[in-house]
Design a protein around this motif. Structure first.
Motif, PDB file in Angstrom:
ATOM      1  N   ARG A  18      49.088  34.157  28.219  1.00  0.00           N
ATOM      2  CA  ARG A  18      49.232  35.536  28.694  1.00  0.00           C
ATOM      3  C   ARG A  18      49.718  36.411  27.554  1.00  0.00           C
ATOM      4  O   ARG A  18      50.789  36.179  26.985  1.00  0.00           O
ATOM      5  CB  ARG A  18      50.214  35.616  29.873  1.00  0.00           C
ATOM      6  CG  ARG A  18      50.222  36.993  30.523  1.00  0.00           C
ATOM      7  CD  ARG A  18      51.148  37.054  31.717  1.00  0.00           C
ATOM      8  NE  ARG A  18      52.558  37.135  31.312  1.00  0.00           N
ATOM      9  CZ  ARG A  18      53.539  37.484  32.132  1.00  0.00           C
ATOM     10  NH1 ARG A  18      53.275  37.789  33.394  1.00  0.00           N
ATOM     11  NH2 ARG A  18      54.789  37.518  31.698  1.00  0.00           N
ATOM     12  N   LEU A  48      37.906  43.647  27.807  1.00  0.00           N
ATOM     13  CA  LEU A  48      37.942  44.228  29.145  1.00  0.00           C
ATOM     14  C   LEU A  48      38.653  45.569  29.097  1.00  0.00           C
ATOM     15  O   LEU A  48      39.366  45.877  28.152  1.00  0.00           O
ATOM     16  CB  LEU A  48      38.613  43.289  30.147  1.00  0.00           C
ATOM     17  CG  LEU A  48      40.048  42.847  29.931  1.00  0.00           C
ATOM     18  CD1 LEU A  48      41.055  43.911  30.365  1.00  0.00           C
ATOM     19  CD2 LEU A  48      40.337  41.565  30.719  1.00  0.00           C
ATOM     20  N   THR A  50      40.247  48.789  32.015  1.00  0.00           N
ATOM     21  CA  THR A  50      40.444  49.255  33.379  1.00  0.00           C
ATOM     22  C   THR A  50      41.195  50.579  33.364  1.00  0.00           C
ATOM     23  O   THR A  50      41.732  51.002  32.342  1.00  0.00           O
ATOM     24  CB  THR A  50      41.214  48.225  34.222  1.00  0.00           C
ATOM     25  OG1 THR A  50      41.108  48.576  35.611  1.00  0.00           O
ATOM     26  CG2 THR A  50      42.689  48.174  33.836  1.00  0.00           C
ATOM     27  N   THR A  56      36.825  50.122  39.024  1.00  0.00           N
ATOM     28  CA  THR A  56      36.584  48.686  38.866  1.00  0.00           C
ATOM     29  C   THR A  56      36.682  48.309  37.400  1.00  0.00           C
ATOM     30  O   THR A  56      36.069  48.960  36.552  1.00  0.00           O
ATOM     31  CB  THR A  56      35.195  48.311  39.393  1.00  0.00           C
ATOM     32  OG1 THR A  56      35.090  48.702  40.760  1.00  0.00           O
ATOM     33  CG2 THR A  56      34.968  46.814  39.267  1.00  0.00           C
ATOM     34  N   PRO A  57      37.457  47.278  37.064  1.00  0.00           N
ATOM     35  CA  PRO A  57      37.549  46.857  35.667  1.00  0.00           C
ATOM     36  C   PRO A  57      36.194  46.422  35.122  1.00  0.00           C
ATOM     37  O   PRO A  57      35.333  45.930  35.857  1.00  0.00           O
ATOM     38  CB  PRO A  57      38.526  45.683  35.711  1.00  0.00           C
ATOM     39  CG  PRO A  57      39.305  45.869  36.971  1.00  0.00           C
ATOM     40  CD  PRO A  57      38.349  46.484  37.933  1.00  0.00           C
ATOM     41  N   TYR A  59      34.407  43.915  32.308  1.00  0.00           N
ATOM     42  CA  TYR A  59      34.666  42.689  31.553  1.00  0.00           C
ATOM     43  C   TYR A  59      33.479  42.356  30.659  1.00  0.00           C
ATOM     44  O   TYR A  59      32.325  42.545  31.065  1.00  0.00           O
ATOM     45  CB  TYR A  59      34.883  41.501  32.496  1.00  0.00           C
ATOM     46  CG  TYR A  59      36.075  41.610  33.405  1.00  0.00           C
ATOM     47  CD1 TYR A  59      35.968  42.201  34.661  1.00  0.00           C
ATOM     48  CD2 TYR A  59      37.312  41.110  33.021  1.00  0.00           C
ATOM     49  CE1 TYR A  59      37.061  42.291  35.499  1.00  0.00           C
ATOM     50  CE2 TYR A  59      38.415  41.190  33.863  1.00  0.00           C
ATOM     51  CZ  TYR A  59      38.276  41.788  35.090  1.00  0.00           C
ATOM     52  OH  TYR A  59      39.366  41.880  35.923  1.00  0.00           O
ATOM     53  N   LYS A  64      34.348  37.012  31.696  1.00  0.00           N
ATOM     54  CA  LYS A  64      34.325  37.270  33.134  1.00  0.00           C
ATOM     55  C   LYS A  64      34.661  35.999  33.897  1.00  0.00           C
ATOM     56  O   LYS A  64      34.134  34.929  33.619  1.00  0.00           O
ATOM     57  CB  LYS A  64      32.940  37.792  33.532  1.00  0.00           C
ATOM     58  CG  LYS A  64      32.895  38.529  34.848  1.00  0.00           C
ATOM     59  CD  LYS A  64      31.520  39.174  35.048  1.00  0.00           C
ATOM     60  CE  LYS A  64      31.248  40.244  34.031  1.00  0.00           C
ATOM     61  NZ  LYS A  64      29.959  40.945  34.273  1.00  0.00           N
ATOM     62  N   ARG A  66      37.457  34.477  33.764  1.00  0.00           N
ATOM     63  CA  ARG A  66      38.532  33.754  33.072  1.00  0.00           C
ATOM     64  C   ARG A  66      39.700  34.654  32.702  1.00  0.00           C
ATOM     65  O   ARG A  66      40.849  34.200  32.688  1.00  0.00           O
ATOM     66  CB  ARG A  66      37.982  33.093  31.805  1.00  0.00           C
ATOM     67  CG  ARG A  66      36.868  32.095  32.045  1.00  0.00           C
ATOM     68  CD  ARG A  66      36.521  31.331  30.779  1.00  0.00           C
ATOM     69  NE  ARG A  66      36.035  32.206  29.716  1.00  0.00           N
ATOM     70  CZ  ARG A  66      36.591  32.290  28.511  1.00  0.00           C
ATOM     71  NH1 ARG A  66      37.654  31.574  28.202  1.00  0.00           N
ATOM     72  NH2 ARG A  66      36.064  33.093  27.590  1.00  0.00           N
ATOM     73  N   THR A  68      41.947  38.280  33.162  1.00  0.00           N
ATOM     74  CA  THR A  68      42.286  39.380  34.061  1.00  0.00           C
ATOM     75  C   THR A  68      43.380  40.234  33.430  1.00  0.00           C
ATOM     76  O   THR A  68      44.110  39.782  32.544  1.00  0.00           O
ATOM     77  CB  THR A  68      42.780  38.872  35.429  1.00  0.00           C
ATOM     78  OG1 THR A  68      43.902  38.012  35.229  1.00  0.00           O
ATOM     79  CG2 THR A  68      41.685  38.151  36.186  1.00  0.00           C
ATOM     80  N   ILE A  69      43.471  41.457  33.915  1.00  0.00           N
ATOM     81  CA  ILE A  69      44.478  42.386  33.411  1.00  0.00           C
ATOM     82  C   ILE A  69      45.368  42.827  34.569  1.00  0.00           C
ATOM     83  O   ILE A  69      44.899  42.998  35.692  1.00  0.00           O
ATOM     84  CB  ILE A  69      43.810  43.598  32.720  1.00  0.00           C
ATOM     85  CG1 ILE A  69      44.848  44.479  32.028  1.00  0.00           C
ATOM     86  CG2 ILE A  69      42.975  44.394  33.708  1.00  0.00           C
ATOM     87  CD1 ILE A  69      44.233  45.567  31.142  1.00  0.00           C
ATOM     88  N   SER A  70      46.648  42.990  34.284  1.00  0.00           N
ATOM     89  CA  SER A  70      47.589  43.479  35.281  1.00  0.00           C
ATOM     90  C   SER A  70      48.639  44.326  34.582  1.00  0.00           C
ATOM     91  O   SER A  70      48.673  44.400  33.347  1.00  0.00           O
ATOM     92  CB  SER A  70      48.250  42.309  36.020  1.00  0.00           C
ATOM     93  OG  SER A  70      48.992  41.511  35.118  1.00  0.00           O
ATOM     94  N   GLN A  81      45.859  38.055  31.133  1.00  0.00           N
ATOM     95  CA  GLN A  81      45.926  36.647  31.504  1.00  0.00           C
ATOM     96  C   GLN A  81      44.621  35.978  31.107  1.00  0.00           C
ATOM     97  O   GLN A  81      43.553  36.393  31.581  1.00  0.00           O
ATOM     98  CB  GLN A  81      46.170  36.501  32.999  1.00  0.00           C
ATOM     99  CG  GLN A  81      46.240  35.053  33.483  1.00  0.00           C
ATOM    100  CD  GLN A  81      47.437  34.313  32.942  1.00  0.00           C
ATOM    101  OE1 GLN A  81      48.549  34.843  32.905  1.00  0.00           O
ATOM    102  NE2 GLN A  81      47.227  33.079  32.504  1.00  0.00           N
TER     103      GLN A  81
END
Length: 124
Positions: A18, A48, A50, A56-57, A59, A64, A66, A68-70, A81
């Motif tokens: 991360r 990626l 957002t 919608t994000p 990628y 894709k 695998r 993700t963003i937060s 992540q």
């Protein structure tokens, strides 16, 4: 906007990692936030992007499912992540920001604010 990326390291294929990107002075709310990467001898590559306003994000096909963003507004930090890492994910990873959405969201030249980069190395 000043950005500070961290969290890179050396991992094995299949591992997770991360990355963090901290902003100075403000949260990421309303901003367009993304990640690019650059492998040795290659150009910077879109990962990626957002914007947390119902958009919608986007990628890269290579990440894709695998990656993700937060975000954590209390910490003024966004996270990338990365799961099921592959050797081809080896690169310096940069977080980027712009203030409004662009149709050229995949183009690194569209982003005026960059973190300093953090190295991710995935061994096979």
């Amino acid at each position: 906007v000043q950005l500070q990326a961290s969290g890179g390291g050396l991992v094995q294929a299949g591992d997770s990692l991360r990355l963090s990107c901290a902003a100075s002075g403000r949260t990421f709310s309303g901003l367009v936030v993304g990640w690019f990467r650059q492998a040795p001898g290659k150009e910077r590559e879109f990962v990626l992007v957002t914007q947390w306003s119902g958009r919608t994000p986007k990628y890269a096909d290579s990440v894709k499912g695998r990656f993700t963003i937060s975000r954590d507004d209390a910490r003024k930090t966004v996270y990338l992540q990365m799961n099921s890492l592959k050797p081809e994910d080896t690169a310096i990873y940069y977080c980027v920001v712009r203030t409004y959405w662009t149709v050229r969201w995949y183009d690194p030249h569209e982003y005026p604010y960059w973190g300093q980069g953090t190295q991710v190395t995935v061994s096979s």
